[in-house]
Design a protein around this motif. Structure first.
Motif, PDB file in Angstrom:
ATOM      1  N   HIS A 358      84.081  69.835  43.078  1.00  0.00           N
ATOM      2  CA  HIS A 358      84.599  71.138  43.292  1.00  0.00           C
ATOM      3  C   HIS A 358      86.088  71.419  42.987  1.00  0.00           C
ATOM      4  O   HIS A 358      86.939  70.226  43.158  1.00  0.00           O
ATOM      5  CB  HIS A 358      84.275  71.742  44.524  1.00  0.00           C
ATOM      6  N   ASP A 368      90.762  66.101  48.987  1.00  0.00           N
ATOM      7  CA  ASP A 368      89.814  67.001  48.899  1.00  0.00           C
ATOM      8  C   ASP A 368      89.959  68.335  48.135  1.00  0.00           C
ATOM      9  O   ASP A 368      90.558  68.987  49.020  1.00  0.00           O
ATOM     10  CB  ASP A 368      89.308  67.171  50.280  1.00  0.00           C
ATOM     11  N   PRO A 369      89.569  68.441  47.111  1.00  0.00           N
ATOM     12  CA  PRO A 369      88.863  67.767  46.221  1.00  0.00           C
ATOM     13  C   PRO A 369      89.688  67.163  44.980  1.00  0.00           C
ATOM     14  O   PRO A 369      89.258  66.381  44.013  1.00  0.00           O
ATOM     15  CB  PRO A 369      88.089  68.603  45.534  1.00  0.00           C
ATOM     16  N   GLU A 405      83.222  75.601  46.880  1.00  0.00           N
ATOM     17  CA  GLU A 405      82.369  74.708  47.582  1.00  0.00           C
ATOM     18  C   GLU A 405      82.873  74.635  49.225  1.00  0.00           C
ATOM     19  O   GLU A 405      81.985  74.692  49.859  1.00  0.00           O
ATOM     20  CB  GLU A 405      82.820  73.158  47.205  1.00  0.00           C
ATOM     21  N   GLU A 406      84.068  74.789  49.405  1.00  0.00           N
ATOM     22  CA  GLU A 406      84.729  74.911  50.751  1.00  0.00           C
ATOM     23  C   GLU A 406      84.225  75.917  51.596  1.00  0.00           C
ATOM     24  O   GLU A 406      84.214  75.987  52.789  1.00  0.00           O
ATOM     25  CB  GLU A 406      86.210  74.897  50.675  1.00  0.00           C
ATOM     26  N   ASP A 434      82.997  64.406  45.279  1.00  0.00           N
ATOM     27  CA  ASP A 434      83.825  65.320  45.939  1.00  0.00           C
ATOM     28  C   ASP A 434      85.316  64.766  46.334  1.00  0.00           C
ATOM     29  O   ASP A 434      86.154  64.905  45.465  1.00  0.00           O
ATOM     30  CB  ASP A 434      83.250  65.810  47.348  1.00  0.00           C
TER      31      ASP A 434
HETATM   32 ZN   LIG Z   1      85.520  68.583  49.136  1.00  0.00          ZN
END
Ligand SMILES: [Zn+2]
Length: 744
Positions: A358, A368-369, A405-406, A434
């Motif tokens: 993502h 992240d990410p 995604e989050e 990820d």
């Molecule tokens: Zn993530």
């Protein structure tokens, strides 16, 4: 050929031993790779050597800087510009059919938030992260304040109650102390034990709370763990963990299109009817902002296990602390963009290996990410270069940059739903990265049929420590096990190849739609370490360069590993699935369930009521011997197929037509674990072996396990039958493949 058999071994041991024997075979003939003939093993080794030589730490760093230069949350201008950047880079690198797909989804943006304690004293919460002199990015004015995705808007003045981790049992304890949270604001901490913040929100909503505040206690990821940022990797005083509270454990993706894709013009259900849309106000806090509330609370002292890392006595809270909370959100339809590119397969363009990461981040997304995004860009550069040099993979490799995604695994879910039929026909596997790295400890996840090939792959890569990645992985797993033992979570020792890969796959990242909805085998790759700045503004370029991966060696290794794993799946003569390994894993799941069932029943026996006796009668009718027999048959079929295919490969004689039909058959096995009706109450989650609890934690045999835990014996019986039928279906299929493989 290298088949393992020993008359005195139990089945379970035989399965473990056959895994070990497979690995021994690999050592014995260095050229032989699982799924490849000797000749194609030699060619594959050359391709991999070339591939591994391409990613460099300098390029990893350069890409990482591009992605971490500015905040890029889902739906933001910057995140959409990065989609264009990725598409342009991929075209330059030589990827084909590069396209940006648009989904119109229910998105979420913060407008404003304020939290003010009005009694017993006055305190205005900062709701912002303090800039740090050492880290120039921490001064970026575009860094958001405190917010949680999918919170509703609202305004409330009410007392605050401390509800520990915000799990159902915590509210039971409050009730025992005569404390109701109805109409009040609950203050909970993130972990202890960890549960997904969306589950905390749903639990608070069910309890009738007016709002939920979720704070980061220093005991979990702050100074109680070690040095805090910028002197160490742990979360400092003002660190805020953002995140979404979407109920995506019920159904992920756009809440208004559950089960179908949000392509422009798609039907949308009203948000009020959406099962995954929260109906509660929610805000995250730093410990700096939580401390004034906690230290002013009245009521009984909280139990020892509820005490945190702050130097105060935590109380449950009754009426003394009152706050005024106001949250303004802008939640509504907005476009998310998935970038898709591919390298078309030279021989088998309609067999796909799908890779994804993502792009959206809560702020800069250092770990992240964007660590994953940087490794993806180096992976695609290497793939493009191989293709230009005439080393095009046999099967098609599709690479995707997911969006949102989050927020609710949104981009990947919509894409997976849009192409579900095509994926079920063509997809071999999905490999997710990820967070590529927050430290040096490798964590490899795979459905059990791909665990042996993943383990074999790690033997051919070099860890920055100088050892093979395989050796480093084993050492990390042993350390983790030792720590687990110390905290009383595990009791057996030793890490064998049979237990090295994590085959318990829950939710929480973009593999979910592929495994649980489409029925694709999945692999997840990650390096982790001490990481206390998750989802905060401090998770950035400076943090990565000083703590996560100074020198970008683990980034480089991730690009190599991700690529080599994909290439093995893309180039194999016969797909490297191991269904005997799958069977022994399923047996473990069923053994655990049977134990769980007997624990539940001993509880029932102790309660001695008439209803309990009746429940016990019904429970005894849940007979798992049919399932156990079906597992044995599936394991035997898998072992025979392993032996036949290994023999075929070793002979070097493989008819391409036969190979195609064997591969197509093996691809069908994962699809056969799907129940079209889904698990009870959650029809979107169709996989009968893998699921996730509402906390995101892995949940094996989800339909059956939940029914047993609820002591709903008729449903349990029905779910056991579904499992048995799927096992029988796959045994039949694997036996047919074996018959085809052994025909003269
Ligand atoms: Zn993530």
């Amino acid at each position: 050929m290298c088949a393992a058999s020993h008359p005195n071994m139990t089945r379970k041991h035989a399965a473990l031993f056959s895994l070990a024997a497979l690995s021994l075979c690999t050592i014995a003939s260095a050229q032989s790779i699982q799924g490849f003939t000797p000749a194609s093993s030699t060619r594959e080794a050359q391709v991999e050597t070339k591939f591994k030589s391409i990613p460099t730490p300098d390029e990893e760093l350069r890409q990482h800087r591009i992605f971490t230069a500015e905040p890029h949350v889902a739906g933001s201008k910057r995140n959409n510009e990065l989609a264009d950047y990725i598409a342009a880079e991929w075209r330059k690198q030589g990827l084909e059919d590069v396209i940006i797909r648009r989904y119109d989804v229910y998105g979420t943006n913060p407008k404003s938030a304020s939290l003010e304690m009005i009694a017993p004293t006055h305190y205005q919460a900062a709701l912002r992260e303090a800039p740090l002199d050492a880290d120039p990015d921490s001064k970026n004015p575009a860094i958001s304040g405190a917010w949680l995705g999918m919170s509703i808007s609202g305004e409330v003045t009410a007392p605050v109650v401390y509800a520990h981790s915000g799990n159902p049992e915590d509210y039971d304890l409050l009730r025992k102390n005569g404390i109701s949270v109805k109409g009040k604001i609950v203050l909970v901490r993130y972990s202890n034990p960890y549960s997904y913040r969306g589950f905390k929100a749903l639990t608070a909503q069910r309890e009738g709370a007016a709002a939920i505040l979720i704070y980061s206690d220093p005991a979990e990821d702050g100074y109680k763990k070690g040095k805090v940022y910028p002197d160490g990797p742990w979360g400092p005083e003002y660190k805020i963990q953002r995140g979404a509270i979407t109920y995506d454990f019920i159904v992920p993706g756009d809440p208004q299109t559950p089960g179908w894709a949000s392509v422009p013009g798609a039907k949308r259900i009203p948000i009020e009817q959406a099962a995954s849309a929260p109906k509660i106000m929610a805000l995250p806090l730093s410990w700096h902002d939580a401390k004034p509330l906690l230290e002013n609370m009245d009521g009984p002292p909280a139990p020892e296990s509820w005490q945190g890392g702050l130097p105060i006595r935590y109380h449950l809270g009754r009426e003394r602390v009152k706050v005024h909370l106001k949250i303004e959100m802008e939640n509504g339809t907005q476009p998310y963009y998935v970038v898709e590119g591919r390298v078309r397969g030279a021989d088998l363009p309609d067999e796909w290996i799908v890779l994804g990461n993502h792009r959206d981040a809560w702020v800069f997304g250092g770990v992240d990410p964007s660590s994953g995004t940087a490794t993806m860009m180096e992976l695609t550069r290497a793939l493009g270069q191989l293709t230009k040099e005439g080393m095009r993979p046999r099967r098609t490799i599709i690479v995707c940059s997911w969006d949102g995604e989050e927020i609710g695994l949104t981009g990947s879910t919509e894409w997976g739903e849009q192409f579900a039929d095509e994926l079920r026909a063509k997809a071999v596997a999905y490999i997710n990265v990820d967070e590529a790295t927050s430290g040096p400890n490798f964590h490899g996840q795979a459905v059990a049929s791909l665990a042996p090939m993943l383990i074999e792959t790690t033997r051919t890569l070099q860890d920055p420590s100088g050892k093979s990645l395989y050796t480093a992985w084993k050492a990390a797993a042993a350390r983790e096990k030792e720590e687990g033992k110390q905290s009383g979570q595990m009791n057996d020792s030793g890490v064998s190849d049979g237990t090295l890969a994590d085959t318990r796959i829950g939710s929480g990242s973009d593999h979910t739609v592929f495994l649980n909805f489409v029925g694709m085998p999945v692999i997840g790759l990650q390096f982790d370490g001490d990481y206390g700045v998750y989802h905060s503004g401090y998770d950035d370029f400076y943090w990565m360069n000083h703590f996560g991966d100074p020198g970008y060696r683990y980034h480089t290794l991730m690009s190599q590993l991700w690529g080599v794993t994909a290439l093995r799946l893309a180039n194999a003569d016969l797909l490297p699935f191991d269904f005997a390994s799958y069977a022994s894993n399923i047996r473990q799941f069923v053994d655990e369930l049977a134990k769980n069932k007997s624990v539940i029943l001993s509880g029932v026996a102790g309660s001695r009521s008439e209803a309990a006796a009746e429940s016990k009668d019904l429970a005894s009718s849940l007979d798992l011997t049919g399932v156990e027999k079906a597992i044995n048959a599936f394991e035997a079929a898998g072992q025979h197929l392993n032996e036949s295919l290994a023999g075929k490969l070793a002979s070097g004689q493989l008819d391409p037509k036969l190979a195609t039909s064997l591969n197509r058959g093996m691809m069908q096995v994962e699809r056969n674990w799907l129940n079209p009706d889904g698990i009870p109450g959650r029809p979107w989650f169709k996989h009968i072996l893998y699921g996730a609890r509402f906390t995101y934690a892995h949940l094996e045999l989800p339909g059956l396990t939940e029914a047993v835990e609820a002591q709903d014996w008729p449903t349990a019986k029905q779910q056991a039958e579904i499992l048995q039928r799927a096992l029988e279906r796959n045994t039949k299929l694997v036996n047919e493949l074996n018959a085809a493989a052994t025909q003269p």
